[in-house]
Motif scaffolding. Structure first.
Motif, PDB file in Angstrom:
ATOM      1  N   GLN A 129      -6.951  22.523  -0.163  1.00  0.00           N
ATOM      2  CA  GLN A 129      -7.001  22.710  -1.613  1.00  0.00           C
ATOM      3  C   GLN A 129      -7.178  24.181  -1.966  1.00  0.00           C
ATOM      4  N   MET A 130      -8.075  24.863  -1.266  1.00  0.00           N
ATOM      5  CA  MET A 130      -8.292  26.281  -1.534  1.00  0.00           C
ATOM      6  C   MET A 130      -7.038  27.093  -1.224  1.00  0.00           C
ATOM      7  N   GLN A 131      -6.336  26.721  -0.164  1.00  0.00           N
ATOM      8  CA  GLN A 131      -5.117  27.439   0.199  1.00  0.00           C
ATOM      9  C   GLN A 131      -4.047  27.254  -0.874  1.00  0.00           C
ATOM     10  N   SER A 132      -3.931  26.049  -1.417  1.00  0.00           N
ATOM     11  CA  SER A 132      -2.935  25.818  -2.462  1.00  0.00           C
ATOM     12  C   SER A 132      -3.308  26.554  -3.741  1.00  0.00           C
ATOM     13  N   ILE A 133      -4.602  26.639  -4.059  1.00  0.00           N
ATOM     14  CA  ILE A 133      -5.032  27.386  -5.239  1.00  0.00           C
ATOM     15  C   ILE A 133      -4.734  28.872  -5.059  1.00  0.00           C
ATOM     16  N   ILE A 134      -4.996  29.393  -3.876  1.00  0.00           N
ATOM     17  CA  ILE A 134      -4.730  30.812  -3.605  1.00  0.00           C
ATOM     18  C   ILE A 134      -3.237  31.094  -3.684  1.00  0.00           C
ATOM     19  N   ASN A 135      -2.412  30.195  -3.139  1.00  0.00           N
ATOM     20  CA  ASN A 135      -0.965  30.398  -3.188  1.00  0.00           C
ATOM     21  C   ASN A 135      -0.458  30.377  -4.618  1.00  0.00           C
ATOM     22  N   ALA A 136      -0.959  29.452  -5.439  1.00  0.00           N
ATOM     23  CA  ALA A 136      -0.523  29.371  -6.831  1.00  0.00           C
ATOM     24  C   ALA A 136      -0.938  30.614  -7.603  1.00  0.00           C
ATOM     25  N   THR A 137      -2.152  31.093  -7.348  1.00  0.00           N
ATOM     26  CA  THR A 137      -2.629  32.290  -8.038  1.00  0.00           C
ATOM     27  C   THR A 137      -1.809  33.506  -7.643  1.00  0.00           C
ATOM     28  N   THR A 138      -1.462  33.616  -6.374  1.00  0.00           N
ATOM     29  CA  THR A 138      -0.668  34.769  -5.932  1.00  0.00           C
ATOM     30  C   THR A 138       0.737  34.699  -6.520  1.00  0.00           C
ATOM     31  N   ARG A 139       1.289  33.511  -6.602  1.00  0.00           N
ATOM     32  CA  ARG A 139       2.610  33.390  -7.224  1.00  0.00           C
ATOM     33  C   ARG A 139       2.571  33.815  -8.679  1.00  0.00           C
ATOM     34  N   GLN A 140       1.506  33.433  -9.390  1.00  0.00           N
ATOM     35  CA  GLN A 140       1.400  33.809 -10.796  1.00  0.00           C
ATOM     36  C   GLN A 140       1.167  35.305 -10.943  1.00  0.00           C
ATOM     37  N   ALA A 141       0.396  35.894 -10.042  1.00  0.00           N
ATOM     38  CA  ALA A 141       0.065  37.311 -10.178  1.00  0.00           C
ATOM     39  C   ALA A 141       1.230  38.209  -9.788  1.00  0.00           C
ATOM     40  N   PHE A 142       1.947  37.868  -8.722  1.00  0.00           N
ATOM     41  CA  PHE A 142       2.963  38.774  -8.207  1.00  0.00           C
ATOM     42  C   PHE A 142       4.383  38.276  -8.423  1.00  0.00           C
ATOM     43  N   GLY A 143       4.561  37.022  -8.707  1.00  0.00           N
ATOM     44  CA  GLY A 143       5.902  36.499  -8.874  1.00  0.00           C
ATOM     45  C   GLY A 143       6.435  36.780 -10.264  1.00  0.00           C
ATOM     46  N   VAL A 144       7.681  37.197 -10.331  1.00  0.00           N
ATOM     47  CA  VAL A 144       8.314  37.423 -11.615  1.00  0.00           C
ATOM     48  C   VAL A 144       8.974  36.115 -12.015  1.00  0.00           C
ATOM     49  N   GLN A 145       8.443  35.512 -13.040  1.00  0.00           N
ATOM     50  CA  GLN A 145       8.967  34.226 -13.460  1.00  0.00           C
ATOM     51  C   GLN A 145       9.591  34.379 -14.841  1.00  0.00           C
ATOM     52  N   ARG A 146      10.849  34.041 -14.948  1.00  0.00           N
ATOM     53  CA  ARG A 146      11.527  34.056 -16.233  1.00  0.00           C
ATOM     54  C   ARG A 146      11.296  32.714 -16.916  1.00  0.00           C
ATOM     55  N   ARG A 147      11.065  32.776 -18.202  1.00  0.00           N
ATOM     56  CA  ARG A 147      10.852  31.539 -18.934  1.00  0.00           C
ATOM     57  C   ARG A 147      12.201  30.885 -19.180  1.00  0.00           C
TER      58      ARG A 147
END
Length: 151
Positions: free
Chosen positions: A51-69
């Protein structure tokens, strides 16, 4: 007095000799404990770790990933592009201020040289400095305009 010094030195050497193996044993047992604890994880600890690993992965994706709406319709996408262009145009209006500022700097240079031709070199260096400052403001404005367009 000499006897107390001898006694103190003997006690110190005995304590140092006794302390060394104990320290080694405690380090060795501590490392064995951590190794056994790491290899024998309970199922609950494994779930928590996942669970902690999935939370960390999601947070890193949000912080560093460029997501177009993703918009649901082409009209909404077109409105976003139009608003970006309008934002770039309004931000670029500030470039006229930089042009006016450059004109004022060199007009003041001409005026100063006309009043006192002997200070031509010194006034020119001040004019170049003023030109650089006004041009920097213009470049900052251009950067903001491009950010409005491409972000």
């Amino acid at each position: 007095m000499a006897s107390t010094r001898v006694l103190a030195s003997r006690l110190a050497s005995q304590m140092a000799a006794a302390a060394r193996p104990v320290a080694r044993v405690s380090v060795a047992t501590a490392s064995k404990r951590t190794m056994t604890a790491a290899t024998k994880a309970s199922p609950l600890q494994a779930v928590k770790r996942q669970q902690m690993q999935s939370i960390i992965n999601a947070t890193t994706r949000q912080a560093f990933g460029v997501q177009r709406r993703a918009y649901s319709s082409e009209i909404a996408q077109a409105l976003v592009e139009v608003s970006k262009n309008i934002g770039m145009g309004t931000a670029a209006v500030g470039l006229t201020g930089a042009g006016i500022g450059i004109g004022l700097v060199f007009a003041a240079l001409l005026n100063g040289v006309a009043r006192n031709p002997a200070l031509r070199g010194q006034l020119f260096s001040y004019a170049i400095l003023g030109f650089a400052f006004v041009e920097a403001i213009g470049l900052f404005d251009l950067m903001v305009a491009l950010m409005a367009k491409f972000t």
